[in-house]
Design an enzyme around this catalytic site. Structure first.
Site, PDB file in Angstrom:
ATOM      1  N   ASP A 167       0.867  -1.186   0.000  1.00  0.00           N
ATOM      2  CA  ASP A 167       0.000   0.000   0.000  1.00  0.00           C
ATOM      3  C   ASP A 167       0.904   1.237   0.000  1.00  0.00           C
ATOM      4  OD1 ASP A 167       0.965  -0.380   2.613  1.00  0.00           O
ATOM      5  OD2 ASP A 167      -0.674   0.768   3.477  1.00  0.00           O
ATOM      6  N   HIS A 202       1.683  -9.061  -3.303  1.00  0.00           N
ATOM      7  CA  HIS A 202       0.666  -8.018  -3.083  1.00  0.00           C
ATOM      8  C   HIS A 202       1.418  -6.697  -2.966  1.00  0.00           C
ATOM      9  CE1 HIS A 202      -3.229  -6.398  -1.826  1.00  0.00           C
ATOM     10  NE2 HIS A 202      -2.579  -5.695  -0.913  1.00  0.00           N
ATOM     11  N   ASP A 252       1.568 -17.777  -3.410  1.00  0.00           N
ATOM     12  CA  ASP A 252       2.118 -16.746  -4.294  1.00  0.00           C
ATOM     13  C   ASP A 252       0.983 -16.193  -5.141  1.00  0.00           C
ATOM     14  OD1 ASP A 252       3.730 -15.092  -5.722  1.00  0.00           O
ATOM     15  OD2 ASP A 252       4.542 -16.664  -7.017  1.00  0.00           O
ATOM     16  N   GLU A 288       2.358 -10.073   0.815  1.00  0.00           N
ATOM     17  CA  GLU A 288       2.650  -8.647   0.654  1.00  0.00           C
ATOM     18  C   GLU A 288       4.151  -8.432   0.912  1.00  0.00           C
ATOM     19  OE1 GLU A 288       0.004  -5.962   2.768  1.00  0.00           O
ATOM     20  OE2 GLU A 288       0.990  -4.207   1.939  1.00  0.00           O
TER      21      GLU A 288
HETATM   22  O1  G3I Z   1       1.168 -12.192  17.567  1.00  0.00           O
HETATM   23  C1  G3I Z   1      -0.135 -12.756  17.515  1.00  0.00           C
HETATM   24  C2  G3I Z   1      -0.104 -14.181  17.993  1.00  0.00           C
HETATM   25  O2  G3I Z   1       0.316 -14.253  19.317  1.00  0.00           O
HETATM   26  C3  G3I Z   1      -1.487 -14.790  17.826  1.00  0.00           C
HETATM   27  O3  G3I Z   1      -1.454 -16.156  18.148  1.00  0.00           O
HETATM   28  C4  G3I Z   1      -1.945 -14.626  16.394  1.00  0.00           C
HETATM   29  C5  G3I Z   1      -3.374 -15.143  16.223  1.00  0.00           C
HETATM   30  O4  G3I Z   1      -4.082 -14.453  15.249  1.00  0.00           O
HETATM   31  O5  G3I Z   1      -1.899 -13.280  16.025  1.00  0.00           O
HETATM   32  C6  G3I Z   1      -0.627 -12.695  16.097  1.00  0.00           C
HETATM   33  O6  G3I Z   1      -0.768 -11.368  15.700  1.00  0.00           O
HETATM   34  C7  G3I Z   1      -0.709 -11.051  14.357  1.00  0.00           C
HETATM   35  C8  G3I Z   1       0.184  -9.830  14.268  1.00  0.00           C
HETATM   36  O7  G3I Z   1       0.167  -9.289  12.990  1.00  0.00           O
HETATM   37  C9  G3I Z   1       1.616 -10.215  14.596  1.00  0.00           C
HETATM   38  O8  G3I Z   1       2.455  -9.137  14.420  1.00  0.00           O
HETATM   39  C10 G3I Z   1      -2.094 -10.775  13.831  1.00  0.00           C
HETATM   40  O9  G3I Z   1      -2.816 -11.977  13.705  1.00  0.00           O
HETATM   41  C11 G3I Z   1      -2.023 -10.070  12.510  1.00  0.00           C
HETATM   42  O10 G3I Z   1      -3.312  -9.676  12.098  1.00  0.00           O
HETATM   43  C12 G3I Z   1      -1.110  -8.874  12.538  1.00  0.00           C
HETATM   44  O11 G3I Z   1      -0.935  -8.443  11.228  1.00  0.00           O
HETATM   45  C13 G3I Z   1      -0.437  -7.143  10.989  1.00  0.00           C
HETATM   46  C14 G3I Z   1      -1.250  -6.578   9.818  1.00  0.00           C
HETATM   47  O12 G3I Z   1      -0.715  -5.355   9.411  1.00  0.00           O
HETATM   48  C15 G3I Z   1      -2.713  -6.389  10.157  1.00  0.00           C
HETATM   49  O13 G3I Z   1      -2.865  -5.499  11.194  1.00  0.00           O
HETATM   50  C16 G3I Z   1       1.030  -7.263  10.572  1.00  0.00           C
HETATM   51  O14 G3I Z   1       1.820  -7.608  11.695  1.00  0.00           O
HETATM   52  C17 G3I Z   1       1.524  -5.965   9.978  1.00  0.00           C
HETATM   53  O15 G3I Z   1       2.815  -6.172   9.464  1.00  0.00           O
HETATM   54  C18 G3I Z   1       0.586  -5.498   8.889  1.00  0.00           C
HETATM   55  O16 G3I Z   1       1.030  -4.279   8.416  1.00  0.00           O
HETATM   56  C19 G3I Z   1       0.463  -3.813   7.194  1.00  0.00           C
HETATM   57  C20 G3I Z   1      -0.011  -2.404   7.469  1.00  0.00           C
HETATM   58  O17 G3I Z   1      -1.107  -2.468   8.355  1.00  0.00           O
HETATM   59  C21 G3I Z   1      -0.364  -1.673   6.194  1.00  0.00           C
HETATM   60  N1  G3I Z   1       0.700  -1.742   5.259  1.00  0.00           N
HETATM   61  C22 G3I Z   1       1.097  -3.079   4.909  1.00  0.00           C
HETATM   62  C23 G3I Z   1       1.538  -3.853   6.119  1.00  0.00           C
HETATM   63  C24 G3I Z   1       1.962  -5.266   5.777  1.00  0.00           C
HETATM   64  O18 G3I Z   1       0.939  -6.143   5.521  1.00  0.00           O
HETATM   65  O1  9MR Z   2      -3.817  -3.817   0.367  1.00  0.00           O
HETATM   66  C1  9MR Z   2      -3.901  -3.746   1.767  1.00  0.00           C
HETATM   67  C2  9MR Z   2      -2.597  -4.167   2.377  1.00  0.00           C
HETATM   68  O2  9MR Z   2      -1.576  -3.301   2.011  1.00  0.00           O
HETATM   69  C3  9MR Z   2      -2.730  -4.250   3.897  1.00  0.00           C
HETATM   70  O3  9MR Z   2      -1.587  -4.787   4.478  1.00  0.00           O
HETATM   71  C4  9MR Z   2      -3.888  -5.139   4.253  1.00  0.00           C
HETATM   72  C5  9MR Z   2      -4.125  -5.224   5.743  1.00  0.00           C
HETATM   73  O4  9MR Z   2      -4.425  -4.039   6.323  1.00  0.00           O
HETATM   74  O5  9MR Z   2      -5.050  -4.686   3.642  1.00  0.00           O
HETATM   75  C6  9MR Z   2      -4.989  -4.645   2.229  1.00  0.00           C
HETATM   76  O6  9MR Z   2      -6.167  -4.141   1.778  1.00  0.00           O
HETATM   77  C7  9MR Z   2      -7.240  -5.036   1.825  1.00  0.00           C
HETATM   78  C8  9MR Z   2      -8.206  -4.661   2.916  1.00  0.00           C
HETATM   79  O7  9MR Z   2      -7.633  -4.823   4.190  1.00  0.00           O
HETATM   80  C9  9MR Z   2      -9.463  -5.487   2.812  1.00  0.00           C
HETATM   81  N1  9MR Z   2     -10.042  -5.382   1.502  1.00  0.00           N
HETATM   82  C10 9MR Z   2      -9.146  -5.825   0.438  1.00  0.00           C
HETATM   83  C11 9MR Z   2      -7.876  -5.010   0.438  1.00  0.00           C
HETATM   84  C12 9MR Z   2      -6.878  -5.544  -0.568  1.00  0.00           C
HETATM   85  O8  9MR Z   2      -7.423  -5.623  -1.784  1.00  0.00           O
END
Ligand code: G3I
Ligand code: 9MR
Ligand code: ZN
Length: 822
Positions: free
Chosen positions: A344, A647, A690, A699
């Site tokens: 993103d 992604h 993939d 991503e």
């Molecule tokens: O750590 C817990 C674990 O203890 C637990 O058992 C498990 C069960 O669901 O969850 C774990 O947490 C996860 C966490 O990341 C770990 O860091 C969550 O499920 C998971 O939803 C969370 O995901 C984060 C994601 O955003 C959604 O919030 C990612 O770390 C984080 O890197 C990602 O960041 C996104 C930004 O929001 C937007 N830009 C892209 C970026 C990468 O995807």
């Molecule tokens: O594209 C978004 C990605 O960069 C983020 O890590 C992710 C989690 O926040 O979300 C993606 O966007 C999705 C959104 O959360 C839900 N609708 C579909 C989007 C991707 O097409």
């Protein structure tokens, strides 16, 4: 849809002690005539069904007497303005299908029923136009799936405005029942084509440094000899015997391993073993990582925001360069610049801070690796490109600070994520979100760190960084609990974090290091973590690698103990994992966790000189570059098999894959529709696809690339002598340690040796309980009795070796515990 828990895994493992046959990566079930549609008779109400609406469409949805009732309140302006649907339908190429459903309506009307490609042009694989009446009627059609297999097709009923209907059609309710899709003839379906190739001999596909420990992993075999063959000369340079079998719970495999560290001569090789396909080729050489190292750094240049980017494939004009509005105010500020976070185009401070820290510490560890000709606009200016690139981010971060009070805004993004477009096409208003403690403390830490590196390059800039760091620190100390949470109208990355003490510790340690002022660490309490939400180990690194630090000081001792304790636990987990990985569970961004672990292990090597730590660190690199159950390199453009559909919006928009990006990797929690579709039946360690739609596994981010850069740097000077650890005992009170770091040494006798979960039997579940406990004690603490039972060898507290013994017992390799063998 719920993924089966570990229980199923254990059941499968218990059934066969050695699994010699190939475990398919995906399950292509659908035996002929099974109904593929889920909740097709609406026994469980509306479950599995959704309604998409747009252009004025309005509806109500309910389960009613075993039927689905869709009340159309407004048909909107297009046929799909009200669209009942079920996503992730599997259709195999050349399969013959029967599609049917029953439908009636309180007024006569026309609807469309279809199964379609879910983007980009939504074309249908099968389509039926239906004149629906008040009588329940069955509509049915047989069809052949003529296109490529699509396991994410979408079943849709368009119930919006249709030109066949009168303009004044009143509000009405449609009733659906018995929605059926059957694969009636699969004799021409080639399932293997969809399943993909599964390598049996697995190694790092990019290659190895000559002196590195080198381990191949074998599967689909019952053991035997293997050889290393030079691809150019066809000469067998080494033969060895596989070790094993080793049960792999997370991957549902039985593995053997083969050590070929003895091969050190530069060249290109494959691994061979009779009856198995050769491994992919790999290189041994001193310069084996030169290209990938530069490309993973240059990727950051391609992520630059607020400026035109030059590149043969990913060039774009300046983007996101309008003034941004501070949320809930009319104030506009300039926050131009920085890197797009990921796939993103958001820019987030906590993510930026981790990236900056990894890169600067990488440069600190191995400055000679960083050239001035990576291929960025500043190349050739006499300053290593890494410092130019990091400075691009720092300049943006400085703009995110409120100069009046020192607080730092959490992020700048639009309100929602954009379509899959190039950055300059995202032109919605930019919103600066409120300050947070984590963003401000992380900012303070990374600015204080930056100060050191720019002192000699540009003293004025360095001073600006240090002043900004001090101001931010004061704000964070005065506002220790300002937590960021997305409001309802902003849905981009949250990076929410309830615990702020680790960010504050990092800031303290880093300011102490930058200024030498001990008051910063007077009440510091050591923490851990190297990701966007837990950053304590950056504080530990600051202390442990600080010039002139007193190695007998409390802070040094505490930091060192915390790092070494983690490294020891990581090593013991890696010991029992055939692929050498340190993970017992795989969450979003697991590849970062692997790289982070590699960095802790490499640091432990530098602190102790113990070779095994270095070997485990390079094993993490090997995992990322190919030695994993997916048999893939996780870095785009590097390795025989590597992700091609990340992604990543620029890659998706251009239709080419940007090279040099580390994807998020395995995530057992199936957090996006593609992961759910592809990985529902995959074992935990193989939940990765993939597919560009899989943002939770495929991503990319700036802060997943950066720990990889750091790992290359930390393992590079491997051969160099390390500072021997101080032998003087700590003189003062016991060091301040995080309570979660307490070693798990049992204090009471065992009731049943091996029964870690205290359920009265010793099973593979106990091994998992131990591994999970070692991986994350906060989440998976053992009870006092459990810990006593788990300490199988009764010597060292609970270790992964105890889990291994239980696995060996379960596999009938030993008769009883304790395991005295190996
Ligand atoms: O750590 C817990 C674990 O203890 C637990 O058992 C498990 C069960 O669901 O969850 C774990 O947490 C996860 C966490 O990341 C770990 O860091 C969550 O499920 C998971 O939803 C969370 O995901 C984060 C994601 O955003 C959604 O919030 C990612 O770390 C984080 O890197 C990602 O960041 C996104 C930004 O929001 C937007 N830009 C892209 C970026 C990468 O995807
Ligand atoms: O594209 C978004 C990605 O960069 C983020 O890590 C992710 C989690 O926040 O979300 C993606 O966007 C999705 C959104 O959360 C839900 N609708 C579909 C989007 C991707 O097409
Ligand atoms: Zn931009």
């Amino acid at each position: 849809m719920k993924k089966k828990g570990l229980k199923r895994v254990f059941a499968a493992l218990a059934a066969c002690s050695v699994m010699a046959s190939a475990m398919p990566v995906m399950n292509f079930a659908a035996s002929a005539a099974d109904n593929i549609i889920r909740n097709s008779t609406f026994e469980t109400g509306t479950e599995e069904w959704g309604v998409y609406k747009e252009s004025g469409g309005k509806y109500k949805l309910a389960g009613e007497d075993g039927k689905l009732a869709l009340t159309v309140l407004d048909r909107g302006e297009v046929s799909y303005a009200v669209q009942l649907n079920q996503p992730t339908i599997k259709l195999y190429k050349n399969g013959v299908y029967r599609f049917s459903f029953d439908v009636s309506s309180t007024v006569d009307r026309y609807i469309e029923g279809m199964i379609q490609l879910d983007k980009p042009d939504y074309r249908s694989y099968v389509w039926m136009g239906c004149d629906v009446t008040t009588e329940m009627q069955t509509f049915e059609k047989e069809f052949v799936m003529e296109e490529e297999t699509d396991i994410m097709a979408k079943l849709c009923f368009n119930c919006g405005v249709e030109k066949q209907d009168p303009a004044d059609l009143p509000e009405h309710t449609l009733y659906f029942d018995n929605v059926t899709l059957e694969l009636i003839d699969d004799s021409n379906v080639d399932y293997s084509e969809a399943e993909g190739y599964q390598a049996s001999i697995i190694a790092n596909q990019v290659g190895y440094r000559p002196d590195a420990k080198k381990t191949a992993v074998f599967r689909n075999t019952e053991g035997g000899d293997f050889s290393i063959v030079n691809v150019d000369t066809e000469e067998v340079v080494f033969t060895g015997t596989m070790e094993g079998p080793k049960k792999n719970i997370q991957a549902e495999e039985t593995n053997y391993t083969g050590d070929f560290s003895a091969v050190k001569t530069p060249g290109t090789y494959v691994i061979k073993s009779e009856g198995l396909d050769d491994s992919y080729p790999f290189v041994i050489g001193n310069d084996v990582y030169d290209d990938i190292f530069d490309e993973t750094l240059r990727m950051l240049y391609l992520q630059r925001c607020g400026t035109a980017v030059e590149d043969k494939d990913f060039a774009h004009p300046s983007c996101h360069d309008t003034m941004a509005t501070i949320y809930d105010t009319d104030t506009k500020i300039d926050v131009n610049g920085g890197w797009h976070d990921a796939g993103d185009y958001g820019r987030y401070i906590v993510a930026a801070a981790k990236t900056v820290a990894d890169l600067l510490y990488a440069y600190d560890a191995s400055p000679e690796l960083f050239s001035d000709n990576v291929g960025i606009p500043e190349s050739g200016n006499g300053t290593p490109d890494v410092l130019d690139e990091v400075r691009y981010e720092l300049e943006w971060m400085l703009k995110m600070q409120d100069k009046t009070d020192g607080g730092v805004y959490h992020k700048v993004t639009c309100a929602t994520f954009p379509q899959y477009i190039m950055p300059e096409e995202e032109t919605k208003p930019l919103i600066v979100m409120p300050k947070s403690t984590t963003a401000t403390a992380d900012f303070a830490a990374s600015m204080a760190l930056a100060y050191e590196f720019y002192k000699d390059v540009d003293a004025e800039f360095a001073d600006t960084c240090l002043e900004a760091a001090k101001k931010a620190y004061e704000w964070a100390i005065a506002n220790p609990n300002v937590r960021y949470k997305n409001p309802a109208d902003v849905v981009t990355g949250e990076y929410g974090d309830k615990v702020t003490s680790d960010e504050i510790y990092w800031a303290k340690a880093q300011l102490y290091r930058a200024t030498g002022d001990e008051s910063y660490i007077a009440d510091a309490s050591v923490k851990r973590g190297l990701d966007w939400s837990t950053v304590g180990d950056y504080g530990n690194i600051a202390i442990l690698t600080m010039d002139g630090i007193d190695k007998t000081s409390d802070i040094y001792t505490a930091a060192s103990e915390t790092v070494l304790k983690q490294a020891k636990d990581m090593k013991s987990v890696s010991d029992v994992m055939p692929y050498g990985v340190t993970l017992v569970e795989y969450n979003w961004g697991s590849n970062m966790t692997v790289a982070n672990a590699g960095n802790i292990l490499a640091l432990a090597y530098k602190l102790t000189g113990e070779q095994e730590y270095l070997d485990k660190a390079t094993a993490q690199l090997d995992y990322l570059l190919g030695t994993n159950p997916l048999g893939t390199s996780f870095v785009t453009g590097f390795g025989t098999v590597a992700p091609v559909a990340p992604h990543h919006r620029p890659s998706m928009a251009v239709g080419k894959c940007m090279p040099g990006m580390l994807v998020g990797g395995v995530n057992q929690n199936l957090e996006d529709p593609a992961a759910k579709a592809y990985c529902i039946d995959s074992p935990d360690a193989k939940c990765w696809v993939d597919n560009a739609e899989s943002y939770s596994t495929n991503e990319i981010t700036i802060y997943w690339n950066s720990p990889l850069t750091y790992l290359f740097a930390m393992t590079e000077k491997a051969g160099e002598p390390v500072t021997p650890p101080t032998t003087e005992p700590p003189t003062t009170e016991p060091p301040v340690t995080d309570p979660t770091d307490a070693p798990s040494v049992p204090s009471i006798p065992a009731t049943l040796l091996g029964d870690a979960n205290c359920d009265g039997v010793v099973s593979i579940a106990d091994a998992t309980a131990i591994l999970q406990h070692l991986g994350n004690n906060d989440e998976y603490a053992l009870s006092e009795q459990g810990a006593a039972n788990a300490d199988v060898d009764g010597k060292t507290g609970v270790t992964a070796g105890d889990a291994l013994s239980i696995q060996r017992l379960d596999a009938k390799l030993i008769d009883s515990l304790p395991d005295l063998g190996e």
